[in-house]
Design an enzyme around this catalytic site. Sequence first.
Site, PDB file in Angstrom:
ATOM      1  N   GLU A 154      10.660 -10.767   2.210  1.00  0.00           N
ATOM      2  CA  GLU A 154       9.479 -11.341   2.141  1.00  0.00           C
ATOM      3  C   GLU A 154       8.909 -11.186   0.697  1.00  0.00           C
ATOM      4  O   GLU A 154       8.482 -12.067   0.315  1.00  0.00           O
ATOM      5  CB  GLU A 154       8.634 -10.692   3.183  1.00  0.00           C
ATOM      6  CG  GLU A 154       7.144 -11.327   3.012  1.00  0.00           C
ATOM      7  CD  GLU A 154       6.388 -10.683   4.190  1.00  0.00           C
ATOM      8  OE1 GLU A 154       5.212 -11.127   4.239  1.00  0.00           O
ATOM      9  OE2 GLU A 154       6.672  -9.699   4.679  1.00  0.00           O
TER      10      GLU A 154
ATOM     11  N   GLY B 168       6.110 -10.247  14.195  1.00  0.00           N
ATOM     12  CA  GLY B 168       5.168  -9.011  14.656  1.00  0.00           C
ATOM     13  C   GLY B 168       5.277  -7.757  14.008  1.00  0.00           C
ATOM     14  O   GLY B 168       5.921  -7.078  14.753  1.00  0.00           O
TER      15      GLY B 168
ATOM     16  N   GLU C  79      -1.648  -3.301  -4.093  1.00  0.00           N
ATOM     17  CA  GLU C  79      -1.700  -1.951  -4.230  1.00  0.00           C
ATOM     18  C   GLU C  79      -0.597  -1.180  -3.778  1.00  0.00           C
ATOM     19  O   GLU C  79       0.023  -0.084  -4.465  1.00  0.00           O
ATOM     20  CB  GLU C  79      -2.906  -1.523  -3.696  1.00  0.00           C
ATOM     21  CG  GLU C  79      -4.370  -1.793  -4.155  1.00  0.00           C
ATOM     22  CD  GLU C  79      -4.567  -3.268  -4.051  1.00  0.00           C
ATOM     23  OE1 GLU C  79      -4.356  -3.913  -3.033  1.00  0.00           O
ATOM     24  OE2 GLU C  79      -5.241  -3.956  -4.890  1.00  0.00           O
TER      25      GLU C  79
END
Lengths: 375, 406
Positions: B253, B137, B389
């Site tokens: 990640e 989250g 980006e």
Amino acid sequence: MAQPRDFGFGEEQQMLKDASRKFMEDKQPLVTLRKQIAGSEDPYLGKERTGGFDQAAWKEMVQLGWSALAVPEKDGGAGMDLVTAVAVMEEIGRSAMPTPLTSTLHATFVLREAGTVEASAWLRKIAQGKSATLAIFGADGSLGSDSTDVAADEQGLTGTSYFIQDLQKADFLVVAAVNADGVGLYCIETEGEGVTREFDRIVDLTRDQGRVSFSAAEADCVAPANLGAQALHKAMPALLTLVAADIAGGCEWLLQTTAEYARIRTQFDRPIGFFQAVKHPIVNMMIATDETRSLVYNAACAYDTDPDDADRCARLAKSSASDTAEFCANRGTQLHGGIGFTWEADVQIYHKRQIHSQYLFGDGVWHRQKLAEQL
Amino acid sequence: MAESSKRGQESPEQAEFRAYCRAWLEENRPPPTRMPLPQAAYEVTADEHRSYLVDWQAKCYEAGLIATDVAKEYGGHGHTGFQQIASAEVRRAQVPYFINWIGLGMTAPTLLAHGTQAQKQTYLPPIFSGEDIWCQGFSEPGAGSDLVSLSTSAVKQGDNWLVNGSKVWTSLGALARWMLLLARTDKADKYNGITYFICPMDVAGVTVNPIHKMTGESGFNEVVLDNVIVPDHMRIDEVGAGWKVAMSTLTSERGAAQGVGAVASSESPMGTMEQLIALAKGTSRNGRSVWDDPVWRDRIMKLYERTEALMQSSRRAANRELNGGAMRIPLQGKLVGSEIGQAVHQCALAILGMASSLYVGDANSVADGKWTLGYMNTYTGTISGGSSEIQRNILGERVLGLPKTK
């Protein structure tokens, strides 16, 4: 086939890489180069370039053993592998130093692959400080062990060899020539009898190039019959990898120099690197450079330890390097703005060196085509 | 073709472990599911897939392929230098992925670095076995690329925190028991006003609404938190340290840590590349195979070259000197990998031509529409976890020292 951890790049390679970087930085090759070429800027005036280099620096490199680092120990060299040579080549590329070292390394790997007693004798000359270069291209400059326009018979060598790198800097030539049984390799002094040199006018300021015409020139056969073609074939992955390493080093310079310019140059009240239209292409230069560099180390390691995969890995390295050379040179010049396309800015020296390297020993399109044929 | 995963000087113990993994995976490969599995773990929604994948992960954990290098006191197997071998073999075997990829890829590294002893002992073992599925989250409707502006609030009430707000793009949200939660504990301090929590998903006030993506799949969810009570012992690290901890989680990640064996997809980049070449060889155009056309060939080979570079870069990153600083290569991993994956799929669609219009479920589609579906799913890679980006900003700022966009 198991390959060593870290591509075989260990402490010894790191020390040599650090030492060569410091050496090149100390020598300030571009300062020397600019002095040597001063007054020859305008191409229409047709002033001769000397193809000169820092002779004293070359002597030091010989004394340090760098010119003979890949010469086998039995022939008086350091007997190092390709990954070690790559570490030094990257630094030469980064410094854009005009030097006989590059072409001498190329000749060394070809002579190593020839593996004859005669080849050993010429490798020993390299170990003693002689410089060398390859004379293997025909008039069309295409790559291949049978593309030579030189013939060998009992009279000696006859014909012309083209696109010879750093010809003015070389003491002897390793010539590919067609004989009765295939393509052999022949060594001959550049100032020997029956050898006529003509120098090309080239855009790259950091190299020289030329052609050599032979007329019944007596040469020493170091790879008879078709052994020359075989030696060239086996050495080709090393040659491609060395040029790719040179490119990777130059691209790292272009990346760091452009990033530095973007940190310093101010427009619209900010350093231009703040703007993503500038920041992102610089990151893309890093990504391209890192892809090439990873493939270069893989290719060097494959040549050293996994010969069956060496050709594939080297073609990947050179095709990536060729595209990266074009991309980084292009962005490097563009992002420097107005100063970027002046003679004054060093970025032009690297740009032109990268154009030359991009096509040397085949560009990306060529190698991808050859590689696809194997898949 | 070379298998780069095999390259590396292994100790006899590592070689033996690799052989063990390979044999075990060969013997224990699970039978296919009735309904095909989604392409990646974050798309899983069906019960049938969930239970199948949880069983599979439990089996792999028991066999020592997950948490291989984690200490035994936290449920690991206590080895050193074995995990990357196990993970490489799992990828090589093309077996199903591990459903708990957020638990393995994000929660475990975060807790191992920042958790209390009790948190590690409580939460880690069921992560490894797949018993407790985790979701993340972080993103909110008003805080995507600009994550630090998140506004979900946590207010201290006695020994508990009262949480209110909403989270989006929550993969596995419908299946998860726990959520890694970032919440604002101080409105006045943007960076030091965020705290990291473990939030239960099966308590009052938590509502999970699926979001259908452009593919039609609904692995993503919106999670609404309405007066949710989170005990203080479920806080990770100090109050206000959330941003710092989150950055280390995001680093996982972004590809820096595969520490405990997370494998979220059954396809390796080179495996997909080989399928692309096979597709080109098997597709005819203008009277010859696509592969025999030099223009196509160059495009495909450029992708092959970049895919090999991606694999060699991860090998290079292990050497600090060759890496060019600690984070230069790891920070590129997600950006480069996702962009190559997208270009590979674009190329596949172009090879398919009109056949790329045939979607999942069409009897005449090639490989059940996987290229078309897969292409749309590559945007998960280029957008989530910090868009391309944002990745370029991070690389420009952290690695090249360019001025911050902020």
